[in-house]
Structures are given as structure tokens and as C-alpha cells.
Design a protein around this motif. Structure first.
Motif, PDB file in Angstrom:
ATOM      1  N   LYS A 158       8.355  -0.939  10.176  1.00 27.78           N
ATOM      2  CA  LYS A 158       8.841   0.096   9.252  1.00 27.78           C
ATOM      3  C   LYS A 158       8.870  -0.453   7.821  1.00 27.78           C
ATOM      4  N   GLY A 159       9.250  -1.725   7.686  1.00 20.59           N
ATOM      5  CA  GLY A 159       9.203  -2.352   6.364  1.00 20.59           C
ATOM      6  C   GLY A 159       7.774  -2.396   5.846  1.00 20.59           C
ATOM      7  N   GLY A 160       6.846  -2.711   6.748  1.00 15.40           N
ATOM      8  CA  GLY A 160       5.431  -2.705   6.373  1.00 15.40           C
ATOM      9  C   GLY A 160       4.974  -1.319   5.950  1.00 15.40           C
ATOM     10  N   LEU A 161       5.508  -0.303   6.609  1.00 16.50           N
ATOM     11  CA  LEU A 161       5.145   1.079   6.265  1.00 16.50           C
ATOM     12  C   LEU A 161       5.617   1.426   4.847  1.00 16.50           C
ATOM     13  N   GLU A 162       6.772   0.890   4.461  1.00 16.76           N
ATOM     14  CA  GLU A 162       7.246   1.116   3.085  1.00 16.76           C
ATOM     15  C   GLU A 162       6.290   0.466   2.077  1.00 16.76           C
ATOM     16  N   VAL A 163       5.816  -0.724   2.392  1.00 15.27           N
ATOM     17  CA  VAL A 163       4.853  -1.395   1.504  1.00 15.27           C
ATOM     18  C   VAL A 163       3.552  -0.594   1.461  1.00 15.27           C
ATOM     19  N   LEU A 164       3.091  -0.184   2.631  1.00 17.95           N
ATOM     20  CA  LEU A 164       1.860   0.616   2.702  1.00 17.95           C
ATOM     21  C   LEU A 164       1.987   1.884   1.850  1.00 17.95           C
ATOM     22  N   THR A 165       3.190   2.462   1.844  1.00 22.40           N
ATOM     23  CA  THR A 165       3.424   3.682   1.071  1.00 22.40           C
ATOM     24  C   THR A 165       3.117   3.454  -0.416  1.00 22.40           C
ATOM     25  N   ARG A 166       3.564   2.310  -0.940  1.00 22.53           N
ATOM     26  CA  ARG A 166       3.303   2.022  -2.364  1.00 22.53           C
ATOM     27  C   ARG A 166       1.800   1.844  -2.609  1.00 22.53           C
ATOM     28  N   TYR A 167       1.122   1.236  -1.665  1.00 24.79           N
ATOM     29  CA  TYR A 167      -0.327   1.073  -1.815  1.00 24.79           C
ATOM     30  C   TYR A 167      -1.048   2.418  -1.738  1.00 24.79           C
ATOM     31  N   MET A 168      -0.568   3.293  -0.872  1.00 28.07           N
ATOM     32  CA  MET A 168      -1.156   4.644  -0.823  1.00 28.07           C
ATOM     33  C   MET A 168      -0.986   5.327  -2.178  1.00 28.07           C
ATOM     34  N   ALA A 169       0.238   5.224  -2.739  1.00 26.37           N
ATOM     35  CA  ALA A 169       0.493   5.863  -4.035  1.00 26.37           C
ATOM     36  C   ALA A 169      -0.451   5.295  -5.095  1.00 26.37           C
ATOM     37  N   LYS A 170      -0.663   3.983  -5.046  1.00 27.53           N
ATOM     38  CA  LYS A 170      -1.524   3.319  -6.028  1.00 27.53           C
ATOM     39  C   LYS A 170      -2.984   3.773  -5.864  1.00 27.53           C
TER      40      LYS A 170
END
Ligand SMILES: NC(=O)c1ccc[n+]([C@@H]2O[C@H](COP(=O)([O-])OP(=O)(O)OC[C@H]3O[C@@H](n4cnc5c(N)ncnc54)[C@H](OP(=O)(O)O)[C@@H]3O)[C@@H](O)[C@H]2O)c1
Length: 246
Positions: A158-170
Motif C-alpha cells: 500500500k505504501g508502494g501504491l502511494e509512491v506509484l500514485t505520485r509517479y502516475m500524476a507526474k
């Protein structure tokens, strides 16, 4: 009509999100894995309220099935006169309790497949159907902030998913696509076998607002995030937990 896809929309937080998005006028494609009857019941309830919904089968752990799922989505959209959709909620998930000392590799891989690999490749697969200006919501967990013994792999992914979220936004920002994650605290659903009275009392005592959350507490927040009112919220992780262990 704003059209969104919600994985794991047959029960719990996903079912609530589907209903509350429909009540805001969104058309909803919700997915189920093992409970078609529950998914059909959600669709029937939305339709009874004058909304538009359809349920599709999806196993988020089965990446090989994603191209066929994209075809199913295309057909569902075409039936509504659309070629693309406006929002994706990566919500499907399951929980299991096992301390690090005894977690098996199979358990670890199963949690990874559903909570991080699945959302990654499902989003990638659906990108060609995602409208410019669409919004992605990834459902993470407060267990990534508060270490809760027994859920280490789950919380890590889930922590990784939060990081992935920022990369998606980028990476998707040039198409106007927003990506945010929400991190629910303890919510009264069937996840991980549900809450017994003793555990619920403990969790309520650890929450500033004095109770555990209900699915609609999270579904309503996700529906708001998907609406145009939240158009400038991007790349954030938002805890929806009533003030859990603050
Ligand atoms: N409840 C909480 O306290 C809490 C807290 C933080 C985060 N979350 C997160 O919130 C999300 C929703 O959880 P919930 O509490 O609403 O759980 P839930 O009531 O158990 O519902 C889980 C949903 O996910 C679907 N699902 C499970 N495994 C799947 C798979 N392999 N492929 C596709 N769909 C699958 C289920 O579909 P079928 O029923 O059709 O199999 C169901 O619709 C999860 O990501 C969970 O980690 C929950």
C-alpha cells in the motif's frame, strides 16, 4: 455523463463508492471477482435510483486477463455511446494477518499481485481508454503510516501504491490526468474476516472521532475526489480515518 471504473465494486468500500458516485450522476462500471450476485445487487440498486451501472468480472491478480477486460470495458462504454472513460478507482483488495516471522512467499506474492502489480498494469492497460482530464484514485491504507503488527506485506505494498500514485500524476499530467491515493483507517467491511467487538472497541478508542469508519465514510470522499470540485487536488495521499492514532 462522467463515467468511472471501480475495481472491487461488489462489496465494502467499492460498493459504497459505486453507489455514491452514481448518486452524483456518474455512470459506473464496477468489477467483481468471486461475488457476481453482490455486484448485480449493487447495479440493481443504482439502476433503481435512476443511475447507470454495469458489472464486469475482473481478477486484479491475473494480468494476462487485462487486455480482454479492456475489450469488455470498450463494449460497455460503447453501449453508453462512449469510447473513453473519466475515472479509475483501483480499490480491489484483500487482507490477511500473519507476522513477518511466519509470512509465506505465496502469501507475500498474492498480496503483491493484488495491491501493487495489479493496479500498475491495470492502469497501464486502460490508459488508451482513459480520457484526457481523467482522474485515478488508488485505495491505499493507514497501515502504511501506523505500523500494525501482522500486516507488513500488505502495508508495504500500500505504501508502494502511494509512491506509484505520485509517479502516475507526474507521467500522466501532460494529459491533464490527476492521480491521488486515499488511505482509509479501520473501516467496517469484510476485509481480513471483518472486525470482532473487542477489536472494534480498541480501534474506536484509538480514533479521535471515537468509532471505526463505515464504507460510506470512504465512498463519499472518493466520490468527492472524482468530482470537478476536486480538480486541483493532485498527487496527494489523503487519509480517511476519522483521526486514527494521531
Ligand atoms: N476495510 C478497511 O479497514 C480498509 C482499510 C484500509 C484500506 N482498505 C482497502 O480498501 C479496499 C477495499 O477493501 P474493503 O474493506 O471494501 O474490502 P471487502 O469488503 O472485503 O471488499 C473487497 C472487494 O475487492 C474485491 N476483490 C478481492 N480480491 C480481488 C481480486 N483478486 N481481483 C478483483 N477484485 C478482488 C472483492 O470482490 P469479490 O467480492 O467479487 O470477490 C470485493 O469487491 C482494499 O484495497 C483494502 O485494502 C480497507
Amino acid at each position: 455523463m462522467q463515467t468511472i471504473i471501480i475495481t472491487g465494486g461488489s462489496r465494502g468500500i467499492g460498493a459504497s463508492t459505486a453507489r455514491l458516485c452514481a448518486s452524483k450522476g456518474m455512470a459506473v462500471i464496477l468489477t467483481y471477482n468471486s461475488n457476481p450476485q453482490s455486484a448485480d445487487a449493487v447495479v440493481a440498486r443504482i439502476e433503481a435510483g435512476g443511475g447507470r451501472a454495469v458489472a464486469l468480472k475482473l481478477d486484479v491478480a491475473d494480468t494476462a486477463s487485462f487486455p480482454a477486460f479492456r475489450d469488455d470495458v470498450s463494449k460497455a462504454l460503447a453501449a453508453w455511446g462512449r469510447a473513453d472513460f473519466d475515472g479509475l478507482v483501483n480499490n480491489a483488495g484483500f487482507g490477511l494477518f500473519n507476522p513477518i516471522a511466519t509470512v509465506t512467499e505465496q502469501e507475500f506474492d498474492g498480496l503483491f499481485a493484488v495491491h501493487l502489480k495489479g493496479p500498475f498494469f491495470l492502469t497501464q492497460t486502460l490508459l488508451p481508454l482513459m480520457a484526457d482530464g481523467a482522474h485515478i484514485v488508488n485505495v491505499a491504507s493507514a497501515t502504511s503510516r501506523v505500523a500494525t503488527a501482522g500486516v507488513a506485506p500488505y502495508a508495504s505494498f500500500k505504501g508502494g501504491l502511494e509512491v506509484l500514485t505520485r509517479y502516475m500524476a507526474k507521467e500522466f499530467g501532460d494529459r491533464g490526468i490527476r492521480a491521488n491515493s486515499v488511505a482509509p483507517g479501520p473501516i467496517r467491511t469484510d476485509l481480513g474476516g471483518g472486525l470482532n467487538d473487542e477489536f472494534e472497541a480498541l480501534l474506536a478508542s484509538q480514533t479521535a472521532l471515537g468509532r471505526v469508519g463505515e464504507p460510506d465514510d470512504v465512498g463519499g470522499a472518493i466520490a468527492s475526489l472524482l468530482s470537478d470540485d476536486s480538480r486541483w487536488i493532485n498527487a496527494q495521499s489523503i487519509e480517511i480515518a476519522g483521526g486514527y492514532i494521531i
